[in-house]
Write a protein that holds these residues in place. Structure first.
Motif, PDB file in Angstrom:
ATOM      1  N   ASP A   1      25.869 -46.874   1.051  1.00 25.32           N
ATOM      2  CA  ASP A   1      26.429 -48.498   1.404  1.00 25.32           C
ATOM      3  C   ASP A   1      25.376 -49.540   0.592  1.00 25.32           C
ATOM      4  O   ASP A   1      24.559 -50.020   1.577  1.00 25.32           O
ATOM      5  CB  ASP A   1      25.840 -48.118   3.185  1.00 25.32           C
ATOM      6  CG  ASP A   1      27.475 -47.335   3.683  1.00 25.32           C
ATOM      7  OD1 ASP A   1      28.319 -46.911   3.290  1.00 25.32           O
ATOM      8  OD2 ASP A   1      26.809 -46.437   4.662  1.00 25.32           O
ATOM      9  N   ALA A   2      24.956 -49.295   0.194  1.00 26.55           N
ATOM     10  CA  ALA A   2      24.473 -49.969  -0.760  1.00 26.55           C
ATOM     11  C   ALA A   2      25.058 -51.347  -1.108  1.00 26.55           C
ATOM     12  O   ALA A   2      25.929 -51.495  -1.708  1.00 26.55           O
ATOM     13  CB  ALA A   2      23.465 -49.697  -2.378  1.00 26.55           C
ATOM     14  N   ARG A   3      24.836 -52.269  -1.242  1.00 26.13           N
ATOM     15  CA  ARG A   3      24.591 -53.902  -1.465  1.00 26.13           C
ATOM     16  C   ARG A   3      23.846 -54.511  -2.853  1.00 26.13           C
ATOM     17  O   ARG A   3      22.899 -55.201  -2.746  1.00 26.13           O
ATOM     18  CB  ARG A   3      24.873 -54.421  -0.741  1.00 26.13           C
ATOM     19  CG  ARG A   3      25.671 -54.376   1.192  1.00 26.13           C
ATOM     20  CD  ARG A   3      27.054 -54.913   0.957  1.00 26.13           C
ATOM     21  NE  ARG A   3      28.207 -54.302   1.286  1.00 26.13           N
ATOM     22  CZ  ARG A   3      28.834 -53.288   1.514  1.00 26.13           C
ATOM     23  NH1 ARG A   3      28.335 -52.326   0.981  1.00 26.13           N
ATOM     24  NH2 ARG A   3      29.706 -53.533   3.098  1.00 26.13           N
ATOM     25  N   LEU A   4      24.398 -54.294  -3.936  1.00 29.48           N
ATOM     26  CA  LEU A   4      23.616 -54.417  -4.634  1.00 29.48           C
ATOM     27  C   LEU A   4      24.240 -55.496  -5.727  1.00 29.48           C
ATOM     28  O   LEU A   4      25.684 -55.264  -6.275  1.00 29.48           O
ATOM     29  CB  LEU A   4      23.035 -53.469  -5.784  1.00 29.48           C
ATOM     30  CG  LEU A   4      22.122 -52.635  -4.943  1.00 29.48           C
ATOM     31  CD1 LEU A   4      21.939 -51.667  -6.046  1.00 29.48           C
ATOM     32  CD2 LEU A   4      20.444 -53.439  -4.679  1.00 29.48           C
ATOM     33  N   GLY A   5      23.497 -56.603  -7.199  1.00 24.82           N
ATOM     34  CA  GLY A   5      24.223 -57.359  -7.711  1.00 24.82           C
ATOM     35  C   GLY A   5      23.009 -57.118  -9.095  1.00 24.82           C
ATOM     36  O   GLY A   5      22.286 -57.586  -8.699  1.00 24.82           O
ATOM     37  N   GLY A   6      23.980 -57.693  -9.959  1.00 21.18           N
ATOM     38  CA  GLY A   6      23.301 -57.312 -11.543  1.00 21.18           C
ATOM     39  C   GLY A   6      22.155 -56.354 -12.023  1.00 21.18           C
ATOM     40  O   GLY A   6      20.980 -56.610 -12.739  1.00 21.18           O
ATOM     41  N   THR A   7      21.706 -54.886 -11.158  1.00 22.55           N
ATOM     42  CA  THR A   7      21.564 -53.955 -11.433  1.00 22.55           C
ATOM     43  C   THR A   7      21.142 -53.124 -12.633  1.00 22.55           C
ATOM     44  O   THR A   7      21.705 -53.609 -12.996  1.00 22.55           O
ATOM     45  CB  THR A   7      21.628 -52.439  -9.822  1.00 22.55           C
ATOM     46  OG1 THR A   7      21.054 -53.113  -9.433  1.00 22.55           O
ATOM     47  CG2 THR A   7      20.000 -51.914 -10.247  1.00 22.55           C
ATOM     48  N   GLN A   8      20.206 -53.770 -12.708  1.00 21.77           N
ATOM     49  CA  GLN A   8      19.788 -53.008 -14.292  1.00 21.77           C
ATOM     50  C   GLN A   8      19.586 -51.363 -14.674  1.00 21.77           C
ATOM     51  O   GLN A   8      18.035 -51.312 -14.369  1.00 21.77           O
ATOM     52  CB  GLN A   8      18.480 -53.932 -15.067  1.00 21.77           C
ATOM     53  CG  GLN A   8      18.808 -55.962 -15.170  1.00 21.77           C
ATOM     54  CD  GLN A   8      20.378 -55.790 -15.880  1.00 21.77           C
ATOM     55  OE1 GLN A   8      20.361 -55.483 -17.026  1.00 21.77           O
ATOM     56  NE2 GLN A   8      20.785 -56.753 -15.000  1.00 21.77           N
ATOM     57  N   LEU A   9      20.288 -50.781 -14.886  1.00 18.30           N
ATOM     58  CA  LEU A   9      19.888 -49.274 -14.802  1.00 18.30           C
ATOM     59  C   LEU A   9      20.132 -48.834 -16.781  1.00 18.30           C
ATOM     60  O   LEU A   9      20.451 -48.009 -17.510  1.00 18.30           O
ATOM     61  CB  LEU A   9      20.605 -48.914 -14.779  1.00 18.30           C
ATOM     62  CG  LEU A   9      19.905 -48.210 -12.872  1.00 18.30           C
ATOM     63  CD1 LEU A   9      21.743 -47.533 -12.258  1.00 18.30           C
ATOM     64  CD2 LEU A   9      19.469 -47.845 -12.929  1.00 18.30           C
ATOM     65  N   HIS A  10      20.029 -50.193 -17.651  1.00 21.20           N
ATOM     66  CA  HIS A  10      19.878 -50.062 -18.778  1.00 21.20           C
ATOM     67  C   HIS A  10      19.126 -48.662 -19.448  1.00 21.20           C
ATOM     68  O   HIS A  10      17.742 -49.184 -19.358  1.00 21.20           O
ATOM     69  CB  HIS A  10      20.165 -50.907 -19.568  1.00 21.20           C
ATOM     70  CG  HIS A  10      19.021 -51.896 -19.794  1.00 21.20           C
ATOM     71  ND1 HIS A  10      19.160 -52.920 -18.530  1.00 21.20           N
ATOM     72  CD2 HIS A  10      18.231 -52.223 -20.536  1.00 21.20           C
ATOM     73  CE1 HIS A  10      18.120 -53.892 -18.672  1.00 21.20           C
ATOM     74  NE2 HIS A  10      17.156 -53.289 -19.632  1.00 21.20           N
ATOM     75  N   GLY A  11      19.420 -47.737 -20.109  1.00 26.22           N
ATOM     76  CA  GLY A  11      18.760 -46.683 -20.797  1.00 26.22           C
ATOM     77  C   GLY A  11      17.912 -46.316 -19.885  1.00 26.22           C
ATOM     78  O   GLY A  11      17.082 -44.505 -20.234  1.00 26.22           O
ATOM     79  N   ALA A  12      18.480 -45.848 -18.606  1.00 28.85           N
ATOM     80  CA  ALA A  12      18.476 -44.773 -17.676  1.00 28.85           C
ATOM     81  C   ALA A  12      19.373 -42.786 -17.185  1.00 28.85           C
ATOM     82  O   ALA A  12      20.162 -43.514 -18.325  1.00 28.85           O
ATOM     83  CB  ALA A  12      18.655 -45.362 -16.052  1.00 28.85           C
ATOM     84  N   VAL A  13      19.025 -42.414 -16.768  1.00 30.95           N
ATOM     85  CA  VAL A  13      18.597 -41.228 -16.959  1.00 30.95           C
ATOM     86  C   VAL A  13      19.057 -40.798 -15.646  1.00 30.95           C
ATOM     87  O   VAL A  13      18.576 -41.109 -14.185  1.00 30.95           O
ATOM     88  CB  VAL A  13      18.157 -40.041 -17.148  1.00 30.95           C
ATOM     89  CG1 VAL A  13      18.864 -38.553 -17.621  1.00 30.95           C
ATOM     90  CG2 VAL A  13      18.173 -40.600 -19.268  1.00 30.95           C
ATOM     91  N   LEU A  14      20.333 -40.842 -15.133  1.00 25.86           N
ATOM     92  CA  LEU A  14      20.908 -40.456 -13.710  1.00 25.86           C
ATOM     93  C   LEU A  14      21.684 -38.770 -13.660  1.00 25.86           C
ATOM     94  O   LEU A  14      22.454 -38.648 -14.421  1.00 25.86           O
ATOM     95  CB  LEU A  14      22.443 -41.221 -13.212  1.00 25.86           C
ATOM     96  CG  LEU A  14      22.053 -42.295 -12.968  1.00 25.86           C
ATOM     97  CD1 LEU A  14      21.312 -43.136 -14.125  1.00 25.86           C
ATOM     98  CD2 LEU A  14      23.294 -43.474 -11.917  1.00 25.86           C
TER      99      LEU A  14
END
Length: 216
Positions: free
Chosen positions: A95-108
């Motif tokens: 239930d997140a409310r996020l905008g413009g989150t920067q996850l570039h180059g991340a590992v999920l």
């Protein structure tokens, strides 16, 4: 089609976080952050292990290269949260409310995103393995150059997605409704869609092939 492995997060008894702001390269273990305003704080390189973040504000929070492990984030909200090159492993984002989150180059890896709405999610050149988007709304997510393996979209709205230069393996898009692609329809090899989605994507596929469809 191999199904994604979902995280199995079992949090231990948690201690309420009673510190001040986040610290770069900080170490947070077994803590509960509840209704904390973390806007603008610098937690770059920090490690969160067995933590719960509930109702926290993350506007412009810097978590670049942070490691979030075996943790649950519920009802977090913010614009411009920076998680570039971060690692998220065995994480639930609810239930997140996020905008413009920067996850570039991340590992999920083994991540569940359930409910909520995320606008303009930047996952360029990231690596996603065993990730499930369930019951959420993704507006113009950017998967450009990302590697997706065993990723599922379940009862999820995918609007204006960009898959340019992405590499997909065992990606299940059948639960995405609507499934709207802005770019990268040519990169869908390695994914599975439904017959109805194929009809919806027909104009985009025809344009990609340079195919004109004219009535007699």
């Amino acid at each position: 089609m191999r199904a994604a492995r979902r995280p199995e997060v079992r949090l231990p008894p948690l201690e309420p976080y009673d510190g001040g702001g986040l610290e770069a390269d900080g170490d947070y273990d077994g803590l509960e952050f509840r209704e904390r305003d973390l806007a603008g704080q610098d937690g770059a390189g920090a490690r969160f292990m067995d933590c719960a973040l509930t109702g926290c504000v993350l506007d412009e929070t810097s978590l670049t290269r942070a490691r979030v492990l075996d943790s649950v984030l519920t009802g977090v909200r913010g614009v411009g949260t920076r998680l570039a090159e971060a690692t998220l492993r065995d994480v639930e984002l609810v239930d997140a409310r996020l905008g413009g989150t920067q996850l570039h180059g991340a590992v999920l890896e083994r991540v569940l995103v359930r409910g909520g709405k995320i606008d303009y999610l930047n996952l360029r050149r990231s690596r996603l393995k065993d990730v499930v988007f369930e019951g959420c709304v993704l507006v113009e997510p950017d998967f450009g150059g990302a590697r997706l393996e065993r990723v599922e979209f379940v009862d999820c709205a995918l609007k204006g997605a960009d898959f340019s230069a992405a590499a997909l393996t065992d990606v299940d898009l059948r639960g995405a409704s609507p499934l709207e692609l802005a770019r990268g329809v040519d990169r869908l090899s390695g994914s599975v869609i439904s017959p109805a989605q194929l009809l919806d994507l027909a104009p985009v596929l025809a344009a990609e092939l340079g195919l004109r469809v004219l009535a007699e």
